[in-house]
Every structure is written in C-alpha cells, then in structure tokens.
Design a protein around this motif. Sequence first.
Motif, short mmCIF file in Angstrom:
data_model
loop_
_atom_site.label_atom_id
_atom_site.label_comp_id
_atom_site.label_asym_id
_atom_site.label_seq_id
_atom_site.Cartn_x
_atom_site.Cartn_y
_atom_site.Cartn_z
N VAL A 128 1.20 -1.18 -0.01
CA VAL A 128 0.31 0.20 0.01
C VAL A 128 0.87 1.24 0.09
O VAL A 128 0.19 2.05 -0.78
N ASP A 129 2.05 1.76 0.65
CA ASP A 129 3.03 2.30 0.89
C ASP A 129 3.13 2.43 -0.28
O ASP A 129 3.52 3.90 -0.64
N ALA A 130 4.28 1.88 -1.47
CA ALA A 130 4.59 1.88 -2.31
C ALA A 130 3.25 2.37 -3.63
O ALA A 130 4.18 3.23 -4.00
N GLU A 131 2.35 1.99 -3.14
CA GLU A 131 1.40 2.40 -4.09
C GLU A 131 1.05 3.86 -3.83
O GLU A 131 0.59 5.01 -4.72
N ILE A 132 0.56 4.06 -2.68
CA ILE A 132 0.83 5.82 -2.60
C ILE A 132 1.73 6.28 -2.89
O ILE A 132 1.60 7.50 -3.25
N ARG A 133 2.72 6.23 -2.88
CA ARG A 133 4.08 6.90 -3.11
C ARG A 133 4.06 7.45 -4.94
O ARG A 133 4.16 8.30 -4.90
N ILE A 158 -14.47 1.16 1.04
CA ILE A 158 -14.35 0.32 0.26
C ILE A 158 -15.28 0.44 -0.87
O ILE A 158 -16.44 0.64 -0.17
N ALA A 159 -14.96 1.04 -2.25
CA ALA A 159 -15.84 1.29 -3.31
C ALA A 159 -16.41 0.21 -4.20
O ALA A 159 -14.38 0.36 -4.83
N ASP A 160 -16.89 -0.56 -4.74
CA ASP A 160 -17.06 -1.93 -5.41
C ASP A 160 -15.87 -2.72 -4.84
O ASP A 160 -15.75 -3.27 -4.10
N LYS A 161 -14.74 -2.32 -6.35
CA LYS A 161 -13.37 -3.38 -6.05
C LYS A 161 -12.14 -2.53 -5.82
O LYS A 161 -11.25 -2.77 -6.18
N THR A 162 -12.08 -1.55 -4.82
CA THR A 162 -11.14 -0.19 -4.71
C THR A 162 -11.56 -0.18 -3.26
O THR A 162 -12.35 -0.34 -2.34
N SER A 185 -6.96 -1.19 -6.60
CA SER A 185 -7.63 -2.56 -7.27
C SER A 185 -7.47 -3.00 -5.95
O SER A 185 -6.19 -3.37 -5.36
N VAL A 186 -8.62 -4.19 -5.94
CA VAL A 186 -9.03 -5.15 -5.13
C VAL A 186 -7.48 -6.38 -5.77
O VAL A 186 -6.60 -7.50 -4.59
N TYR A 187 -7.14 -6.15 -7.26
CA TYR A 187 -6.62 -7.20 -7.07
C TYR A 187 -5.08 -7.22 -7.04
O TYR A 187 -4.75 -8.26 -7.27
N ALA A 188 -4.75 -5.73 -6.73
CA ALA A 188 -3.54 -5.21 -6.59
C ALA A 188 -3.19 -6.33 -5.33
O ALA A 188 -1.97 -6.30 -4.70
N LEU A 189 -4.26 -6.14 -4.31
CA LEU A 189 -3.89 -6.46 -2.71
C LEU A 189 -4.56 -7.86 -2.24
O LEU A 189 -4.82 -8.69 -1.76
#
Length: 206
Positions: A128-133, A158-162, A185-189
């Motif tokens: 999550v940190d990497a994605e925010i950066r 949570i909003a839909d698949k995010t 995206s939920v798929y990344a997690l």
Amino acid sequence: MRFPIPIQTGSYVVPGVEVHYPIVYGLPSPAAQEKMNAAIRSLAGEMIEAQRTGQAASGGGTTTMTGLYEIKTNERGALSLTLSNYAYTAPAAHGITLLRSLTFDAATGKSYTLADLFRNGTPFKEVVDAEIRRQIEERDVPLVNEFHGIASDQPYYIADKTLVVFFQLYELTPYVYGFPMFPISVYALEPYLVEAGPLGRMLPGA
C-alpha cells in the motif's frame, strides 16, 4: 447475507448543529445490528466533540456544524461508509471538515481496521505504501508533509472493487487540495487479503 443492508437516516439537531448519520435496521442478528449502530453513533459523537473542541480553541464566535454520511459499499454482507463533519466559526477564513470511515461485517457487526482486512504476516503495508508513493509522484500531489507510510488503523473505505485510503486535511497536502484519496484495486491486494473479510468478498467468485 448477500443483499444490501437496509439503511435509514438518523439526525442529531440542536441550535447550530445538524448532523445526519446512518442507522442499520432489519438485520437477521439484532446483536450485530446494535453493534454496528453503536459504532456509528460513537464515531459521530466523537466527531462532534472534536469539532467543538477545535472550534472553541480558535476563540471565535458562534459555531455552525453540519454532518453528513455516504454509503460507499453495501453488498455481499459488507457495509463501508464515511461520515463527514463541517464546522465554521466566524470570523475564520474557512471552516474545517473532518472525514472518518467505518467498514462492517453485517453478520457479526465487527468493524474492520485497515490491518484487519489482511492476513497476519503479509507485507500489505509495504504494498500500500509503495502504491501511494507511486500515485503521489504520478499525480504530482502537492505535499506539505512527507509521506512516511500508512498506519495500521489508517482511514479507508471500500468502493466496489477498490480500497480507498485517505488522509485528513493538512495531514499531507494543502487545505485547498481537499482530502488526499488513493484508490487501490482489490486485484493488486488479492494475495494478502482475508478472503472472508469485507474487501476479500469483493473479488469475483468470493
């Protein structure tokens, strides 16, 4: 429970204050229902008190306060919502808005922190940190404070698949930027999720 959870609006109205919040009803488990409603009432009350304390410290005049809510996800037995509270005291240049969130399992009434969504021992925080950066750089988000990483109880919804991770006013960015929101995206997690948790249920076939 796969169908949407019934929601109605409750209100707290006194002179200068008008706060609206969701009330869950019609659940198969009265205990889970009351647990969810108690958490919502408690958070709405905490926000009112935080605003009263903050506005009183400004030493201004009369304070006006408005509270609203938004349902972000209501499916597959998961309820994710935000509560906002705006307060203004003259003669300040502008008011201040607080934004908080809650995510529930309708079967148990449990409220999930961000860390609760993920399996123990997984490197979800680093991901999550990497994605925010990455998003800060890609979107050229103006920072007033350096991003040092999320907390285990970082606000999110949570909003839909995010998964949407957010920060308060002034926490990372200037006031004019509003609330910094970082959708993931939920798929990344997926490799790190508790499959039966509110975010894990958003995966296809869950």
